[in-house]
Motif scaffolding. Structure first.
Motif, mmCIF file in Angstrom:
data_model
loop_
_atom_site.group_PDB
_atom_site.id
_atom_site.type_symbol
_atom_site.label_atom_id
_atom_site.label_comp_id
_atom_site.label_asym_id
_atom_site.label_seq_id
_atom_site.Cartn_x
_atom_site.Cartn_y
_atom_site.Cartn_z
ATOM 1 N N ALA A 8 0.828 -1.214 0.000
ATOM 2 C CA ALA A 8 0.000 0.000 0.000
ATOM 3 C C ALA A 8 0.861 1.263 0.000
ATOM 4 C CB ALA A 8 -0.940 -0.014 1.205
ATOM 5 N N LEU A 9 1.941 1.260 0.810
ATOM 6 C CA LEU A 9 2.785 2.466 0.860
ATOM 7 C C LEU A 9 3.475 2.703 -0.476
ATOM 8 C CD1 LEU A 9 4.174 2.452 4.467
ATOM 9 C CD2 LEU A 9 3.610 4.531 3.201
ATOM 10 N N ALA A 10 3.944 1.624 -1.080
ATOM 11 C CA ALA A 10 4.596 1.768 -2.396
ATOM 12 C C ALA A 10 3.578 2.283 -3.417
ATOM 13 C CB ALA A 10 5.161 0.421 -2.838
ATOM 14 N N GLY A 11 2.338 1.819 -3.299
ATOM 15 C CA GLY A 11 1.280 2.271 -4.201
ATOM 16 C C GLY A 11 1.041 3.771 -4.064
ATOM 17 N N VAL A 12 1.046 4.247 -2.823
ATOM 18 C CA VAL A 12 0.836 5.687 -2.597
ATOM 19 C C VAL A 12 2.010 6.485 -3.167
ATOM 20 C CG1 VAL A 12 0.667 7.464 -0.806
ATOM 21 C CG2 VAL A 12 -0.612 5.350 -0.566
ATOM 22 N N ALA A 13 3.225 5.958 -2.950
ATOM 23 C CA ALA A 13 4.408 6.665 -3.473
ATOM 24 C C ALA A 13 4.350 6.744 -5.000
ATOM 25 C CB ALA A 13 5.678 5.950 -3.011
ATOM 26 N N ALA A 14 3.852 5.677 -5.623
ATOM 27 C CA ALA A 14 3.777 5.677 -7.091
ATOM 28 C C ALA A 14 2.653 6.588 -7.589
ATOM 29 C CB ALA A 14 3.550 4.244 -7.589
ATOM 30 N N ARG A 15 1.606 6.738 -6.763
ATOM 31 C CA ARG A 15 0.458 7.556 -7.197
ATOM 32 C C ARG A 15 0.050 8.498 -6.063
ATOM 33 N NH1 ARG A 15 -0.574 2.587 -8.285
ATOM 34 N NH2 ARG A 15 -2.021 2.383 -6.539
ATOM 35 N N PRO A 16 0.793 9.596 -5.885
ATOM 36 C CA PRO A 16 0.458 10.518 -4.780
ATOM 37 C C PRO A 16 -0.967 11.058 -4.883
ATOM 38 C CG PRO A 16 2.586 11.073 -5.757
ATOM 39 C CD PRO A 16 1.997 10.015 -6.636
ATOM 40 N N GLY A 17 -1.506 11.053 -6.074
ATOM 41 C CA GLY A 17 -2.891 11.522 -6.250
ATOM 42 C C GLY A 17 -3.894 10.640 -5.512
ATOM 43 N N ALA A 35 -7.924 9.494 -1.247
ATOM 44 C CA ALA A 35 -8.761 8.289 -1.162
ATOM 45 C C ALA A 35 -8.240 7.349 -0.078
ATOM 46 C CB ALA A 35 -8.789 7.574 -2.512
ATOM 47 N N VAL A 36 -6.918 7.241 0.041
ATOM 48 C CA VAL A 36 -6.325 6.382 1.082
ATOM 49 C C VAL A 36 -6.685 6.915 2.463
ATOM 50 C CG1 VAL A 36 -4.105 5.749 2.130
ATOM 51 C CG2 VAL A 36 -4.448 5.481 -0.342
ATOM 52 N N TRP A 71 -10.385 -3.041 3.618
ATOM 53 C CA TRP A 71 -9.795 -1.693 3.428
ATOM 54 C C TRP A 71 -9.546 -1.527 1.942
ATOM 55 C CZ3 TRP A 71 -4.801 0.003 1.813
ATOM 56 C CH2 TRP A 71 -4.495 1.344 2.114
ATOM 57 N N ASP A 72 -10.305 -0.648 1.313
ATOM 58 C CA ASP A 72 -10.249 -0.552 -0.143
ATOM 59 C C ASP A 72 -10.331 0.914 -0.581
ATOM 60 O OD1 ASP A 72 -10.574 -0.652 -2.849
ATOM 61 O OD2 ASP A 72 -12.578 -1.563 -2.792
ATOM 62 N N PRO A 73 -9.164 1.549 -0.736
ATOM 63 C CA PRO A 73 -9.169 2.977 -1.105
ATOM 64 C C PRO A 73 -9.841 3.248 -2.442
ATOM 65 C CG PRO A 73 -6.981 2.292 -0.390
ATOM 66 C CD PRO A 73 -7.802 1.039 -0.512
ATOM 67 N N GLY A 74 -10.033 2.186 -3.249
ATOM 68 C CA GLY A 74 -10.667 2.387 -4.552
ATOM 69 C C GLY A 74 -12.189 2.368 -4.490
#
Ligand code: HEM
Length: 421
Positions: free
Chosen positions: A278-287, A291-292, A347-350
């Protein structure tokens, strides 16, 4: 109580009544409830959604629709002289209804609108976070709660209220017995009242020095116009002040702006650590940060319930809630109701549904929600800008625990700064 049957006492077909200390009881003395209340909420939502808790001498509303409605209903009130928060803070925004409440909300509104929050982001939140992270430079292991999450909101609130930054640790320490009492109201009140007296003396002096603060600052807005024009109900700022609401509300704001935010900052990180990648996902997509944050606040809200009192006899789904009965509106249970959120325990930010009740709603809905959200977005943006990796420093990620101001007590992490090429 009041001759009213427990709504569970009729029994649920095939399941029998919800007895006190059954595995489905809301038991704040039980470690398993404090760390994992979700199965209890799920059971009660399904079988006893307007639940009378003999142990807690109050009702609990568990379903999303009923909690959302109750937040807006006029026949539920916050006014009750023996509320813990009222005893601790004196008369204040949270514990008053009617004209005095409307006047206080009107007074603080300019300090919480989008433009004011944008101003705070630049002059308070970002510098505080950057200074803290600079201070932690060179350390590859920290306790994310003690070293970071607990310090950001106090640093921010000091800037917002015109308090010297050096006083932040003292304020944090003074707040411990107060927070402890709100978490465990059955304990002795004296340490919390002693801390409150110290805080009251401090803030009485501060309010005098901040009397001329501009209206787009929190204390400026609150104190604006002893001569402000009376509202339709004939209550003005002087009236609210005379009733002691300004001091009480200032103390409440210190608590509301800090302890909930500490939990929110820590709980978002706990959610990210708990979900691999999840953290790597946020780093790749700060936008994806908003939602997170929203999903983490739904999944693990800092405050699990808010308290109301029945202003008259109220019938909800066939259960009589008698006048003056205490009713806990379970925001956390509402946030996990399958009627409002698909696959609610995931837990699903999408996810598309966003109607979480973490900030309450209705006339007492959180005025600080834009500020809290902006703070969380900025924090996570600055963290991913600065660190290439953030990982749990241990095999087990500490559990989120509690009911009021719910969070992990510590969150050891290892982090590695980004290297500039
Ligand atoms: C993530 C952080 C936060 C959460 C989860 C949160 C949650 C809540 C909730 C659930 C309520 C409703 C209480 C009720 O209905 O009885 C509330 C009220 C309130 N919050 Fe927040 N809050 C947060 C941050 C803040 C911040 C940053 C501020 C101020 C700077 C703030 C100020 C207040 C005040 C003054 C009230 C009382 C409003 C009223 O009674 O009219 N909160 N908050």
């Amino acid at each position: 109580m009041h001759g009213v049957q427990s709504p569970g006492s009729g029994g649920v077909a095939g399941l029998g009544p919800v007895a006190a200390r059954s595995p489905w009881a809301i038991d704040f003395g039980s470690e398993s409830f404090l760390t994992d209340p979700w199965p209890v909420y799920a059971y009660l939502r399904a079988h006893d959604p307007v639940h009378w808790s003999a142990d807690n001498h109050c009702f609990f509303l568990l379903r999303h629709e009923r909690v959302r409605e109750a937040l807006a209903r006029r026949d539920f009130t916050v006014d009750f002289p023996f509320r813990a928060s009222r005893q601790l803070f004196g008369p204040n925004l949270l514990d008053v209804d009617g004209p005095a409440h409307r006047e206080l909300r009107r007074l603080i509104a300019p300090a919480f609108n989008a433009a004011a929050v944008e101003g705070y982001a630049g002059r308070a939140i970002e510098p505080v976070v950057r200074e803290l992270l600079d201070g932690l430079a060179g350390r590859d292991r920290v306790d994310f709660v003690a070293d970071f999450a607990a310090r950001v909101p106090y640093g921010v609130v000091c800037r917002l209220m015109g308090i010297p930054a050096a006083d932040a640790p003292w304020l944090y320490a003074q707040m411990r017995p107060v927070v402890h009492n709100l978490d465990y109201p059955r304990g002795p009140l004296d340490p919390a009242l002693a801390a409150r007296r110290e805080l009251e003396a401090y803030f009485s002096a501060l309010l005098v020095t901040q009397r001329a603060a501009p209206p787009d600052t929190i204390l400026g807005a609150l104190q604006r116009g002893g001569g402000a024009s009376a509202d339709a109900a004939g209550v003005d700022a002087a009236g609210a002040d005379a009733a002691g609401h300004v001091l009480g509300t200032t103390l409440l704001l210190l608590l509301a702006a800090t302890e909930t935010s500490i939990s929110a900052i820590a709980n978002v990180m706990a959610c990210l650590l708990r979900h691999p990648g999840a953290l790597a996902g946020v780093a790749a997509r700060p936008g994806s940060i908003p939602a997170v944050v929203a999903e983490s606040l739904r999944w693990e809200p800092p405050l699990h319930s808010v308290l109301r009192f029945a202003a008259e006899d109220i019938n909800i789904d066939g259960v009589l809630i008698p006048r003056r009965a205490a009713v806990q509106l379970s925001l956390a249970s509402a946030n996990r109701d399958a009627a409002a959120f698909g696959d609610p325990d995931r837990w699903d930010p999408g996810r598309a549904e966003r109607a979480h009740l973490t900030f309450g709603g209705g006339r007492h809905g959180c005025p600080g929600f834009q500020l809290a959200s902006r703070e969380l977005h900025l924090i996570y943006q600055l963290l991913i800008e600065r660190f290439a990796t953030i990982e749990s420093d241990g095999d087990d990620i500490p559990l989120i625990r509690g009911h009021v101001f719910r969070r992990p007590t510590s969150l050891p992490v290892r982090w590695a700064p980004r290297t500039t090429a």
